[in-house]
Design an enzyme around this catalytic site. Structure first.
Site, PDB file in Angstrom:
ATOM      1  N   SER A  41      -8.290  -4.511   0.566  1.00 18.97           N
ATOM      2  CA  SER A  41      -7.220  -4.986   1.438  1.00 18.97           C
ATOM      3  C   SER A  41      -5.864  -4.705   0.784  1.00 18.97           C
ATOM      4  CB  SER A  41      -7.389  -6.486   1.661  1.00 18.97           C
ATOM      5  OG  SER A  41      -6.367  -6.929   2.497  1.00 18.97           O
ATOM      6  N   SER A  96      -5.456  -6.053   8.307  1.00 18.44           N
ATOM      7  CA  SER A  96      -6.368  -5.954   9.456  1.00 18.44           C
ATOM      8  C   SER A  96      -7.559  -6.835   9.168  1.00 18.44           C
ATOM      9  CB  SER A  96      -6.855  -4.520   9.638  1.00 18.44           C
ATOM     10  OG  SER A  96      -5.950  -3.592   9.111  1.00 18.44           O
ATOM     11  N   GLU A 108     -16.089  -5.232  -1.677  1.00 15.21           N
ATOM     12  CA  GLU A 108     -15.345  -6.198  -2.484  1.00 15.21           C
ATOM     13  C   GLU A 108     -16.277  -7.251  -3.041  1.00 15.21           C
ATOM     14  OE1 GLU A 108     -11.071  -7.127  -1.823  1.00 15.21           O
ATOM     15  OE2 GLU A 108     -11.440  -6.347   0.190  1.00 15.21           O
TER      16      GLU A 108
HETATM   17  P1  ADP Z   1      -4.933  -1.908   4.326  1.00 12.16           P
HETATM   18  O1  ADP Z   1      -5.087  -1.484   5.745  1.00 12.16           O
HETATM   19  O2  ADP Z   1      -5.680  -1.055   3.362  1.00 12.16           O
HETATM   20  O3  ADP Z   1      -5.226  -3.361   4.092  1.00 12.16           O
HETATM   21  P2  ADP Z   1      -2.178  -1.282   4.859  1.00 12.16           P
HETATM   22  O4  ADP Z   1      -2.361   0.095   5.347  1.00 12.16           O
HETATM   23  O5  ADP Z   1      -1.929  -2.353   5.849  1.00 12.16           O
HETATM   24  O6  ADP Z   1      -3.393  -1.741   3.926  1.00 12.16           O
HETATM   25  O7  ADP Z   1      -1.001  -1.236   3.794  1.00 12.16           O
HETATM   26  C1  ADP Z   1      -0.456  -2.412   3.212  1.00 12.16           C
HETATM   27  C2  ADP Z   1       1.018  -2.240   2.990  1.00 12.16           C
HETATM   28  O8  ADP Z   1       1.247  -1.267   1.975  1.00 12.16           O
HETATM   29  C3  ADP Z   1       1.763  -1.715   4.194  1.00 12.16           C
HETATM   30  O9  ADP Z   1       2.161  -2.763   5.022  1.00 12.16           O
HETATM   31  C4  ADP Z   1       2.940  -0.997   3.561  1.00 12.16           C
HETATM   32  O10 ADP Z   1       3.931  -1.921   3.198  1.00 12.16           O
HETATM   33  C5  ADP Z   1       2.370  -0.462   2.268  1.00 12.16           C
HETATM   34  N1  ADP Z   1       1.946   0.952   2.397  1.00 12.16           N
HETATM   35  C6  ADP Z   1       0.702   1.424   2.602  1.00 12.16           C
HETATM   36  N2  ADP Z   1       0.691   2.772   2.652  1.00 12.16           N
HETATM   37  C7  ADP Z   1       1.957   3.171   2.496  1.00 12.16           C
HETATM   38  C8  ADP Z   1       2.618   4.457   2.448  1.00 12.16           C
HETATM   39  N3  ADP Z   1       1.958   5.608   2.592  1.00 12.16           N
HETATM   40  N4  ADP Z   1       3.960   4.472   2.257  1.00 12.16           N
HETATM   41  C9  ADP Z   1       4.636   3.322   2.107  1.00 12.16           C
HETATM   42  N5  ADP Z   1       4.084   2.102   2.129  1.00 12.16           N
HETATM   43  C10 ADP Z   1       2.760   2.007   2.316  1.00 12.16           C
HETATM   44 MG    MG Z   2      -5.710  -2.581   7.351  1.00 10.65          MG
END
Ligand code: ADP
Ligand code: MG
Length: 803
Positions: A200, A251, A482
């Site tokens: 996550s 998510s 995890e």
């Molecule tokens: P996951 O889906 O794996 O839980 P997210 O994709 O929601 O994680 O990413 C978490 C946070 O990390 C995002 O809200 C953003 O702030 C940051 N983040 C993730 N990927 C990027 C990226 N390529 N560039 C900038 N910030 C990112």
């Molecule tokens: Mg996610």
């Protein structure tokens, strides 16, 4: 995974090598252990890079890179990758090893790393991350380290640069993966998929969005359907994402988006599949976490008149929203988001009426959460009463049921014994659980309905004539493996899914490896590897597997978490992938997953002694919002009175989302499918879909727990590398010839060992020279093989380098 030898291991052959080298009495020397243990000399000089292994035995520790600063009277001074200085004395020489040249400044494709081990991969990611290079390949696997800052690498210009390029032609990038998916699909007329995994907060959802953005841009129609596919995301995120400690936009469900393209390569539709929404979040949040975004957005964004109709105030008024003591989320503008959600819903053909009906249910949930209960006794039984309050009246009016009916079914339960119906009162504790189960039931079904509604807008079932020409790209954004302090039923489902994905991944990597040997005409027949089939068999395939035993016990009216655990134990205690509880009081069982052992807590606090300690129970539920027993979670049923209540409602919408249950209730004794059987089924479908695709893998890595840029926590990253299963690449490589040098590299590096060998640029027959050198240094056996462009080795020749 092979454990690295401990530095102080007396059996370490480099100790013996060192001792023998000392006897040879040379002044300036170093040790080299060749494969057949002959000793050669090799000197470390200032500026050289080495691996330093000072591990203390900590689980996620690996050797660290360092550069030699000084060589002085037998001692050498090095500075490690974290900037710390160390003096290494001759006695400790075994703790350092020369670094393979590919590890010094990093490589774009880690398959090329000479030091293809955890330390090598970690360092490569680290030095690139420090240069803001967050993407790195391992073959066609993309590793993405979350930058936690906006990088200017996603502009339309970048999209243009990455369009229609081979992997490796441009620096590693998520766009390159998207581009390859797209053009592979077109060129080979084959469906593609991209499996995006990680913990996550690692960046899975952002990566998914970037791929979607790229595909929409290059398929280039800017059509209505394309717009609709893109607008599905904000709706799904509003209802399925929440702020957690790890991620402000986490998510709380898994998803697979299958994007369909027509013959010309334009997006013509999509289909979304969702997995395992975390329903408990609707009723309970841990400190500093929020409920689903949509609630806060609605309260901030809806106009006063509408709010009045729903009897709504502000977020702090609601138990279900204020429990985590966290109402706002930095960087999120809930009222603006509400407008975005509404407009996305319009694009996806949600009618105003449907929207209003959704809002009514969301509001009803909030009011239900504010009901007040009081303890009572009724004929010597613990009972309770819901106090009459505006919350109760409003909830009943929004659900369009009679308030006394609502009150009754929240405080008592009808049982049928020997053909007679008897109503028994519920204790306050039980009543609160019934209320929460109802709320989770509403929200879960609402989420399913919303996904169905989106699919109704974007999914066009293929007609017979387009069936053959339609191609698809599927994007899987799913929770990675995890291991928490307490792991519950959902975690078992998630880790089970990852076990499947891991097998898929390993088999794919193995295939690629075989292709490389074929290309280089290397004999690879003797390479053996085992994947995680045994663990999968135990969890879900063989007769009496874990999932089926849990299911069987869930259907058995007298089944409890304890009887379930007994069955698991008696069936699997001899299986090496199963770790039974140590004694009769233990309620945890362990499974040896591909990434390590995870202990699962079979019981909820309700079933155990904790039930007698209400304060502790409350605490446990706050800290671990998902803590109830395996069976209760798996059954996932609402009792008959609730279904009856829904049936009696005049609210058509709630009846619709409960349609299946109401139908089921009419047919006596038929049970709704359990969570695990539903999940298993959808997972099997998913694996079948993936199996028919050409896969790409994106492994997202979270560099620190603080959502901070430029902070690289080594232990955290090693853990994720291990859990990502990427180390399997190494295991498979080790089974064959893990070390590869181009002929030039090999000659340059080992020339020092053989006096008289000319530098590579003066060689006419590099391959021949390599072969002669290898024969001279390594001898003739199958620990090495000559390829067409590279030499393949089982072990590296240099072990210890030291002045
Ligand atoms: P996951 O889906 O794996 O839980 P997210 O994709 O929601 O994680 O990413 C978490 C946070 O990390 C995002 O809200 C953003 O702030 C940051 N983040 C993730 N990927 C990027 C990226 N390529 N560039 C900038 N910030 C990112
Ligand atoms: Mg996610």
């Amino acid at each position: 995974m092979e454990p690295p030898a401990h530095p102080a291991d007396p059996a370490d052959p480099s100790d013996r090598a060192e001792a023998r080298a000392k006897q040879s009495g040379k002044g300036k020397w170093a040790l080299v252990r060749s494969l057949n243990q002959t000793l050669k000399t090799y000197a470390v000089l200032p500026g050289d890079y080495v691996w330093m292994d000072l591990r203390s035995g900590q689980e996620f520790d690996v050797p660290i890179g360092a550069v030699v600063k000084l060589c002085d009277s037998g001692q050498i001074q090095v500075v490690d990758d974290e900037g710390n200085e160390h003096w290494i004395s001759p006695q400790n020489a075994r703790h350092i090893k020369p670094m393979h040249p590919t590890s010094v400044h990093g490589v774009e494709d880690m398959i090329r790393l000479g030091d293809l081990n955890e330390a090598g991969i970690l360092r490569n990611l680290l030095i690139r991350y420090r240069d803001h290079l967050i993407y790195t390949y391992t073959g066609s696997i993309l590793v993405a380290v979350n930058p936690y800052q906006l990088l200017s690498i996603y502009s339309p210009e970048h999209i243009r640069q990455y369009t229609n390029k081979k992997i490796g032609e441009m620096p590693p990038h998520i766009f390159a993966i998207a581009d390859n998916c797209y053009f592979n699909m077109k060129r080979n007329s084959r469906d593609q998929c991209c499996i995006i995994s990680g913990e996550s907060g690692a960046g899975k959802t952002e990566s998914t969005k970037l791929i979607l953005q790229f595909l929409a841009a290059i398929s280039g129609q800017h059509s209505w359907i394309e717009q609709q596919v893109l607008e599905a995301t904000p709706i799904l995120e509003a209802f399925g994402n929440a702020k957690t400690i790890r991620n402000d936009n986490s998510s709380r469900f898994g998803k697979y988006i299958d994007i369909h393209f027509n013959k010309r390569g334009a997006i013509e539709g999509a289909r979304i599949e969702q997995y395992l929404l975390e329903k408990s979040r609707v009723c309970r949040q841990a400190p500093d976490e929020r409920n689903y975004h949509v609630f806060y957005c609605m309260l901030e964004g809806m106009n006063e008149e509408q709010k009045k109709k729903l009897g709504l105030g502000q977020a702090t008024d609601y138990n279900y929203l204020a429990m985590g003591n966290c109402i706002t989320c930095e960087g999120r503008e809930d009222s603006q988001e509400y407008a975005n959600i509404r407009s996305a819903m319009k694009v996806l053909m949600f009618t105003d009426t449907e929207n209003w009906e959704i809002s009514k249910l969301l509001a009803a949930i909030l009011h239900l959460g504010n009901l007040q209960y009081e303890d009572r006794t009724f004929e010597n039984l613990d009972a309770c009463e819901v106090l009459f309050s505006p919350s109760l009246a409003t909830a009943a009016s929004l659900l369009e049921v009679n308030p006394p009916d609502l009150m009754n079914c929240l405080t008592s339960r009808t049982l049928i014994t020997r053909g007679e119906t008897v109503s028994t009162p519920l204790s306050k504790e039980q009543a609160l659980d019934v209320r929460d189960a109802f709320v989770k039931g509403i929200y879960g079904r609402l989420f399913v309905w919303i996904v169905d509604k989106i699919n109704a807008a974007i999914y066009k079932p293929p007609s017979q004539e387009v069936k053959n020409s339609r191609r698809s790209i599927g994007l899987l954004d799913i929770f990675g493996f995890e291991n928490f302090a307490v792991n519950s039923f959902e975690q078992l489902c998630i880790n089970f899914a990852n076990e499947h994905l891991q097998q898929f991944f390993v088999r794919h990597v193995f295939k690629l490896e075989q292709e490389e040997y074929d290309l280089e005409s290397i004999d690879w027949l003797h390479i053996e590897f085992t994947d995680n089939q045994d663990a999968l068999d135990m969890i879900a395939n063989k007769p009496m597997n874990i999932i089926s035993l849990i299911d069987e016990e869930s259907k058995f009216p007298k089944g409890t978490d304890t009887t379930m655990l007994h069955k698991l134990n008696s069936q699997h205690k001899l299986n090496s992938n199963y770790i039974p509880p140590k004694n009769n009081h233990e309620t945890q069982f362990g499974i040896n997953h591909f990434a390590g052992i995870v202990y699962y807590e079979s019981q909820g606090p309700y079933n155990s002694i904790l039930a007698s300690e209400p304060h502790f129970r409350y605490w446990v539920q706050l800290a671990h919002p998902q803590m109830s027993g395996f069976l209760e979670k798996n059954r996932d049923t609402l009792h008959g009175d609730i279904i009856q209540l829904v049936h009696s409602s005049r609210n058509k919408f709630i009846k619709q989302i409960f349609q299946a249950d109401v139908a089921m209730g009419a047919e006596t004794r038929k049970r709704s499918p359990t969570l695990s059987s539903q999940f298993k089924r959808s997972l099997e479908l998913l694996m079948r879909t993936l199996g028919a695709c050409q896969p790409f893998f994106v492994r997202c890595i979270k560099p620190n727990e603080f959502k901070k840029p430029m902070l690289f926590d080594r232990h955290l990253c090693v853990r994720q590398l291990r859990y990502s299963g990427m180390m399997e690449t190494i295991r498979i490589r080790r089974a064959g010839y893990p070390i590869r040098y181009s002929f030039v590299e090999f000659v340059e590096r080992y020339r020092v060992l053989l006096p008289g060998v000319k530098p590579a640029y003066k060689q006419d027959d590099l391959r021949g020279t390599c072969q002669r050198m290898a024969e001279a240094v390594l001898g003739t056996h199958d620990d090495w093989q000559m390829g067409k462009t590279k030499i393949f080795l089982k072990l590296d020749v240099l072990v210890v380098g030291y002045p």
